[in-house]
Scaffold this active site. Structure first.
Site, PDB file in Angstrom:
ATOM      1  N   GLY A  38       0.808  -1.572  -0.089  1.00 18.24           N
ATOM      2  CA  GLY A  38      -0.131  -0.057  -0.098  1.00 18.24           C
ATOM      3  C   GLY A  38       0.981   1.205   0.049  1.00 18.24           C
ATOM      4  O   GLY A  38       0.213   2.150  -0.345  1.00 18.24           O
ATOM      5  N   CYS A 248     -27.325 -10.431 -17.660  1.00 20.30           N
ATOM      6  CA  CYS A 248     -26.554  -9.930 -18.850  1.00 20.30           C
ATOM      7  C   CYS A 248     -27.197 -10.415 -20.118  1.00 20.30           C
ATOM      8  O   CYS A 248     -27.816 -11.710 -20.216  1.00 20.30           O
ATOM      9  CB  CYS A 248     -24.823 -10.924 -19.013  1.00 20.30           C
ATOM     10  SG  CYS A 248     -24.127 -10.526 -20.546  1.00 20.30           S
ATOM     11  N   CYS A 251     -25.189 -13.284 -22.003  1.00 17.95           N
ATOM     12  CA  CYS A 251     -24.691 -14.615 -21.324  1.00 17.95           C
ATOM     13  C   CYS A 251     -25.708 -15.090 -20.164  1.00 17.95           C
ATOM     14  O   CYS A 251     -25.652 -16.124 -19.652  1.00 17.95           O
ATOM     15  CB  CYS A 251     -23.267 -14.924 -21.307  1.00 17.95           C
ATOM     16  SG  CYS A 251     -23.153 -13.846 -19.376  1.00 17.95           S
ATOM     17  N   CYS A 273     -22.366  -8.076 -19.516  1.00 12.87           N
ATOM     18  CA  CYS A 273     -21.103  -8.132 -18.792  1.00 12.87           C
ATOM     19  C   CYS A 273     -20.084  -7.169 -19.183  1.00 12.87           C
ATOM     20  O   CYS A 273     -19.820  -7.079 -20.357  1.00 12.87           O
ATOM     21  CB  CYS A 273     -20.598  -9.652 -18.712  1.00 12.87           C
ATOM     22  SG  CYS A 273     -21.316 -10.940 -18.220  1.00 12.87           S
ATOM     23  N   CYS A 279     -17.754 -13.256 -20.218  1.00 20.49           N
ATOM     24  CA  CYS A 279     -19.098 -13.230 -21.128  1.00 20.49           C
ATOM     25  C   CYS A 279     -18.907 -14.249 -22.352  1.00 20.49           C
ATOM     26  O   CYS A 279     -19.987 -15.264 -22.515  1.00 20.49           O
ATOM     27  CB  CYS A 279     -19.626 -11.923 -21.412  1.00 20.49           C
ATOM     28  SG  CYS A 279     -21.343 -11.931 -22.375  1.00 20.49           S
TER      29      CYS A 279
END
Lengths: 300, 268
Positions: A38, A248, A251, A273, A279
């Protein structure tokens, strides 16, 4: 006419464009970043043959970690075929000649502009983020000397001031991308510009996550299995975007990150997606959504 | 809420300054300043500009490190520490919890880009408060106490008048119940009626909360109205100190006499 056709000589680039000294410098910064999860490590960012904001930081990190045996996947907004992804993939195709893929599972290095793939990443993969603004405190405290001190002393009250403002103005935490996270209880990090939908995926991820900011000359990292906690209030807990009752159109997937596609000027729209590989893989497995079924009927 | 200062607690100083000297390179900021501040007491530092008032205030509030001397501060648990030897991390914690700093220009002390409520709540969040509803309740309460309409809690300080900004700055500082507040010309730049209202407010808060205040001003009227004790500075040195009324009614030093006699006596 390209240079390659004018001469039979191979291009005068080192493998993956950057010279070896530069790569060593970047690798040192990456190692330091991994050692202090970080923490933003300054590095001597190079000029890349691409404008700032197009992923010059991510490209330098990728160039430093990629080897001839690696398989590269590049995504922009989750998709393999948008401009930024195509340009960067082509760049590494020409300068490194490594294998390219769009399949998440086959890739060993994935460079991304926003999204983290829906498919779970594994411990033999490296995810490289392109970061425009690495400093989470930037818009609240413009002095870089001060923000560095705040990171050093772990003074992060200001980050909650931003979230407070969100709730005061919008009634909820409206920050939807670049959502600040606390890494291993020490450094607040900006996963920018990743949508907050993907924040939980960063938590304890098996893959190594590297972040490169070219213009700002910063590299930071999340080693595998690092604790990443999104900041919030006790009475306004962190939550991700959700699309109730939406699947979606291609899909039929649910509980994924969606792109909204406008179909006509009469209000027609569909959700698909954002992760194009996910997808396509689902469609190949025989999952279909409403629009796909409609297409099939039209074809028959 | 009344100050629960027992007579004994009032007799132990909060801050002890000894031999405080600051040079900017070879140029003198202030020299050999010595004084004590007791809990619940208002100390005014007066003098013309360039006399070392602000240098002294910045040294006391650990914004700059003095060249020589010691500043001892008594913490809530009774332990004494030399501020000059404390780590910067501890100094910053002190500055945002046990202390307050009210700047002359509210723009220096406020975050102009976030709402009034966030300005008041910032210190609470800095010390680990993570409950939005409670932070907001405290902010609402404090806006009321400094006579700002709580309906304006979500407004930007930019939309506030100068007097309101100054009161907001005071609320933002007092929200963590500090014991010592530094004020640098808090009434500078305000018109006279707004000044009077602000002074009234500060007097009331001092009495209610038992705050100790070190206030820097060139306005002797402000010093007279607010402070218990006064220090007159000239060319970096304290030339006269004592009870405010005593010093102002019977100034010994020629410079203090000049200062006192230069106050415009309206209707006298």
């Amino acid at each position: 006419m390209s240079l390659d056709t004018l001469s039979s000589e191979p291009p005068a680039y080192n493998f993956a464009y950057l010279d070896e000294q530069t790569k060593r410098m970047i690798r040192r910064a990456i190692l330091k970043g991994i050692a202090i999860p970080g923490y933003q490590v300054p590095f001597a960012s190079r000029e890349m043959p691409m404008p700032y904001g197009w992923g010059t930081g991510g490209m330098q990190v990728t160039a430093a970690v990629i080897g001839p045996e690696d398989t590269l996947k590049v995504i922009d907004q989750g998709s393999d075929d948008t401009t930024n992804a195509v340009a960067i993939r082509r760049f590494f195709d020409r300068t490194a000649g490594v294998a390219m893929t769009t399949h998440t599972a086959e890739a060993t290095v994935i460079q991304t502009r926003h999204r983290i793939p829906e498919e779970k990443l594994t411990d033999n993969q490296v995810l490289v983020f392109q970061v425009p603004i690495p400093e989470p405190l930037r818009f609240l405290e413009p002095r870089e000397t001060e923000t560095r001190k705040m990171h050093a002393l772990s003074e992060y009250g200001l980050m909650h001031v931003k979230l407070y403002e969100d709730i005061a103005r919008h009634g909820h935490i409206a920050t939807s991308y670049a959502y600040p996270v606390m890494v291993e209880g020490r450094y607040v990090m900006d996963p920018s510009p990743t949508p907050k939908f993907d924040n939980p995926k960063m938590h304890k991820m098996a893959a190594l996550q590297l972040f490169g900011a070219g213009r700002e000359k910063r590299i930071y990292a999340l080693p595998p299995h690092t604790e990443v906690v999104s900041l919030d209030f006790e009475d306004h807990p962190f939550s991700v975007q959700d699309w109730p009752d939406t699947a979606c159109a291609m899909c039929g997937a649910e509980q994924v990150y969606f792109d909204e596609v406008i179909l006509d000027d009469k209000g027609g729209r569909m959700f698909v997606c954002s992760d194009s590989d996910y997808c396509e893989a689902r469609q190949a497995e025989g999952h279909f959504g409403a629009a796909h079924a409609h297409h099939q009927e039209a074809a028959e | 809420m009344n100050a629960q200062l027992t007579p004994a607690a009032r007799d132990i100083p909060l801050l002890q300054v000894r031999g405080l000297t600051h040079f900017y390179g070879t140029h003198l900021g202030c020299r050999d300043v010595e004084f004590d501040v007791y809990p619940g007491e208002v100390l005014a530092i007066v003098g013309e500009s360039g006399s070392g008032k602000s240098t002294l205030l910045n040294c006391l509030s650990t914004q700059i490190a003095p060249t020589e001397g010691a500043i001892h501060y008594r913490f809530r648990d009774g332990r004494w520490e030399d501020l000059c030897r404390m780590s910067e991390a501890d100094q910053r914690v002190l500055l945002r919890t046990d202390w307050g700093f009210v700047h002359q220009n509210p723009r220096d002390g406020l975050r102009m880009g976030v709402s009034a409520g966030a300005n008041v709540g910032e210190r609470l969040m800095a010390i680990g408060n993570r409950h939005y509803g409670r932070i907001r309740d405290v902010a609402t309460d404090w806006l009321g106490r400094v006579e700002i309409d709580p309906d304006r809690i979500d407004d930007d300080p930019r939309t506030f008048s100068g007097g309101m900004q100054q009161r907001l700055q005071i609320a933002r500082n007092l929200v963590t119940a500090p014991r010592l507040v530094f004020m640098d010309e808090p009434t500078g730049g305000l018109d006279v009626s707004v000044q009077a209202r602000l002074l009234d407010l500060i007097r009331r808060l001092v009495a209610d909360l038992g705050l100790a205040i070190i206030i820097v001003t060139h306005d002797l009227a402000v010093a007279r109205l607010l402070s218990d004790r006064i220090m007159v500075m000239k060319q970096g040195k304290v030339i006269e100190a004592g009870l405010t009324d005593q010093v102002l009614d019977d100034p010994h030093q020629p410079y203090t006499q000049l200062l006192v006699s230069s106050i415009l006596q309206v209707g006298a």
